[in-house]
Write an enzyme that holds these catalytic residues in place. Structure first.
Site, PDB file in Angstrom:
ATOM      1  N   GLU A  31       0.854  -1.183   0.000  1.00  0.00           N
ATOM      2  CA  GLU A  31       0.000   0.000   0.000  1.00  0.00           C
ATOM      3  C   GLU A  31       0.891   1.235   0.000  1.00  0.00           C
ATOM      4  OE1 GLU A  31      -3.607   2.083   2.648  1.00  0.00           O
ATOM      5  OE2 GLU A  31      -2.754   0.153   3.248  1.00  0.00           O
ATOM      6  N   GLU A 177     -12.543  -2.153   2.905  1.00  0.00           N
ATOM      7  CA  GLU A 177     -13.058  -1.908   4.262  1.00  0.00           C
ATOM      8  C   GLU A 177     -14.143  -0.829   4.296  1.00  0.00           C
ATOM      9  OE1 GLU A 177      -9.792  -1.320   6.981  1.00  0.00           O
ATOM     10  OE2 GLU A 177      -9.000  -3.332   6.628  1.00  0.00           O
ATOM     11  N   GLU A 296      -6.015  -9.354   3.871  1.00  0.00           N
ATOM     12  CA  GLU A 296      -5.189  -8.674   4.877  1.00  0.00           C
ATOM     13  C   GLU A 296      -5.158  -9.539   6.127  1.00  0.00           C
ATOM     14  OE1 GLU A 296      -5.623  -4.520   5.877  1.00  0.00           O
ATOM     15  OE2 GLU A 296      -6.324  -4.016   3.851  1.00  0.00           O
ATOM     16  N   GLN A 353       1.884  -6.217   5.618  1.00  0.00           N
ATOM     17  CA  GLN A 353       2.203  -6.006   4.216  1.00  0.00           C
ATOM     18  C   GLN A 353       3.548  -6.654   3.890  1.00  0.00           C
ATOM     19  OE1 GLN A 353       1.529  -1.965   2.928  1.00  0.00           O
ATOM     20  NE2 GLN A 353      -0.380  -1.823   4.036  1.00  0.00           N
TER      21      GLN A 353
END
Length: 505
Positions: A31, A177, A296, A353
């Site tokens: 990200e 989300e 995630e 991540q």
């Protein structure tokens, strides 16, 4: 002092199949957050930077992990992202206030650069579209830009930017989300369901070959869960191929025994989402099965206090830079077991991540790269967890913790690679004091012998790796052996293990 012995048993049979494992279960996530991109994968001027500014030392570690798919560009960031800012001549790209993480986004890395990086890393891309501040138009235009061959405005714009051939991105996330109150453009389930449905319809008209991920709840702790999944899938079921799951695991209480049981929380989360998907399938009288993208997951809590001190409006600030402990690595191993045990429905997953931001790989700006503790279970499971997941029958002593009851000391996943004639047992011993001796009946694998037993162990649950010292790393001195068709697995206290067996020639 010698460790006391606790005994467990398991049976592994070729016919006890869960599913063929989709390699994308070992995916990750980049990200535009903190130093994931700027100072992570991309650092022009670094001694290891290539002609495009990508760090070759980071690329080597990513390739070592054999990451099959990487989600991009967010994350919370995508909900206010204008993809057009990140294409075209770099000197004409705007700097923007990035509101999700209160940083400056200079847009020096955008869609095309990331596709270049992914090609170098040998990975596919899971692209997310902005359904927060934008919607149908921006999503269909981005898809046209990346996937259409030419002869239209956006495909020709890509060609004018130096990319004659389409990127052919297959997997797309419909927002991120969206039930989170922190999300820019957050929506009710009905609002999201309608927006996602109309966006999906347009995108599948542009490119019918893509697959789409409908946005699930932000975590199993959300008050909207699991009604969010039920309501949104009522809308998106026709076009979606997957529903997303997100969950992070914490040890704020500093309770190791309870922390190591949290893979049971992941197991329950997956089971609930599967049930919800299948309820909507039944309600719609559909023959289509929605699978899961756990896009995630990780341990995340160490950096929370430090993140509050970071000054806003920087490019590439040090955010979410958790320094992982040995106990974190043991739990990550168990989380990977859980994903494999559900590989019949979990087809994609992304450790969130990949670099610097809650990541297995860390860098110093201008300096070195190193492996965090969690790198190792991810590495070994990604490399050797390819094939068919088997469902072992386990008889293990159990314990109770603050949040969980009947926690087996033995947590395991088993993978059979028929082509390589290889059987791999991934096993966690959750016992904080005792060695676990596992009598594993593998008589259906006649002629198989132990060829490797990798052990990740440490006396200090809080031991960490730093740029100067790697305290937590695996060794290959595991003591497992075969005896009368049974594998005798010797698992040291609080350890993660990989035992590989091959058929003797």
């Amino acid at each position: 002092m010698a460790q006391q012995l606790t005994n467990a048993k398991m049976v592994v049979d070729k016919d006890f199949k869960v599913s063929e494992i989709d390699p994308r279960i070992y995916g990750s996530f980049i990200e535009h957050l903190g130093r994931a991109v700027y100072g992570g994968i991309y650092e022009p001027g670094h001694p290891e930077a290539d002609d495009s500014g990508f760090r070759k030392d980071v690329l080597e570690l990513v390739k070592e992990l054999q990451v099959p798919i990487v989600r991009y560009p967010g994350g919370n960031m995508v909900s206010a992202y204008n993809w057009e800012d990140g294409v075209g001549p770099k000197d004409k790209r705007p700097s923007r206030l990035e509101l999700a993480w209160r940083s400056i986004e200079n847009n020096q890395v955008g869609t095309n650069e990331f596709m270049d990086w992914a090609k170098k890393a040998g990975t596919d891309v899971m692209m997310a579209v902005n359904l927060g501040t934008r919607g149908i138009d921006a999503a269909r235009n981005l898809l046209e830009y990346t996937n259409h061959p030419g002869g239209t405005y956006y495909s020709d714009l890509r060609r004018s930017h130096g990319y004659e051939q389409p990127h052919k991105i297959k997997t797309w996330c419909l927002g991120n989300e969206m039930d989170g109150p922190w999300q820019l453009g957050g929506k009710t389930a009905e609002e999201y369901g309608r927006t996602a449905y109309e966006t999906a319809k347009a995108m599948k008209l542009v490119d019918p070959d893509i697959e789409l991920v409908s946005c699930g709840s932000s975590s199993s702790n959300m008050p909207t869960f699991p009604q969010w999944e039920a309501t949104t899938l009522e809308h998106t079921y026709e076009y979606a191929d997957y529903v997303s799951l997100h969950q992070y695991y914490t040890n704020y209480e500093n309770d190791t025994a309870n922390f190591l049981a949290k893979s049971m929380e992941m197991d329950h989360f997956i089971g609930t989402v599967v049930s919800t998907c299948d309820y909507i399938k039944a309600k719609k009288r559909s023959n289509k099965t929605i699978n899961l993208s756990f896009d995630e997951w990780n341990v995340w809590f160490h950096s929370t206090a430090e993140d509050q001190k970071v000054e806003p409006w920087q490019t590439g600030p040090p955010l979410l830079e958790d320094v992982y402990t040995f106990e974190d690595a043991v739990l990550v191993g168990s989380l990977l077991h859980t994903l494999l045990k559900h590989s019949d429905r979990v087809k994609m997953a992304c450790m969130a991540q990949l670099v610097n931001v809650i990541a297995p790989i860390m860098t110093d700006n201008g300096g070195r790269v190193w492996k965090q503790t969690i790198f190792y279970p991810y590495y070994y499971t990604s490399l050797y967890g390819r094939g068919t997941a088997l469902n072992p029958v386990i008889h293990s002593p159990k314990y109770d913790s603050k949040e969980f009851t009947d926690v087996p000391y033995l947590d395991t996943s088993v993978v059979y690679n028929e082509e390589k004639e290889e059987l791999v047992v991934f096993a966690t011993n959750r016992h904080l004091e005792n060695t676990l001796k596992v009598d594993c009946d593998i008589r259906s694998f006649e002629g198989f012998v132990v060829t490797e037993h990798v052990v990740l162990e440490h006396d200090d649950p809080k031991a960490v790796n730093t740029v100067g010292e790697e305290q937590v790393k695996p060794h290959h001195n595991g003591k497992s052996y075969m005896e009368n068709g049974h594998l005798q697995g010797i698992l040291p206290k609080m350890s993660w293990n990989m035992i590989r067996l091959h058929k003797q020639k």
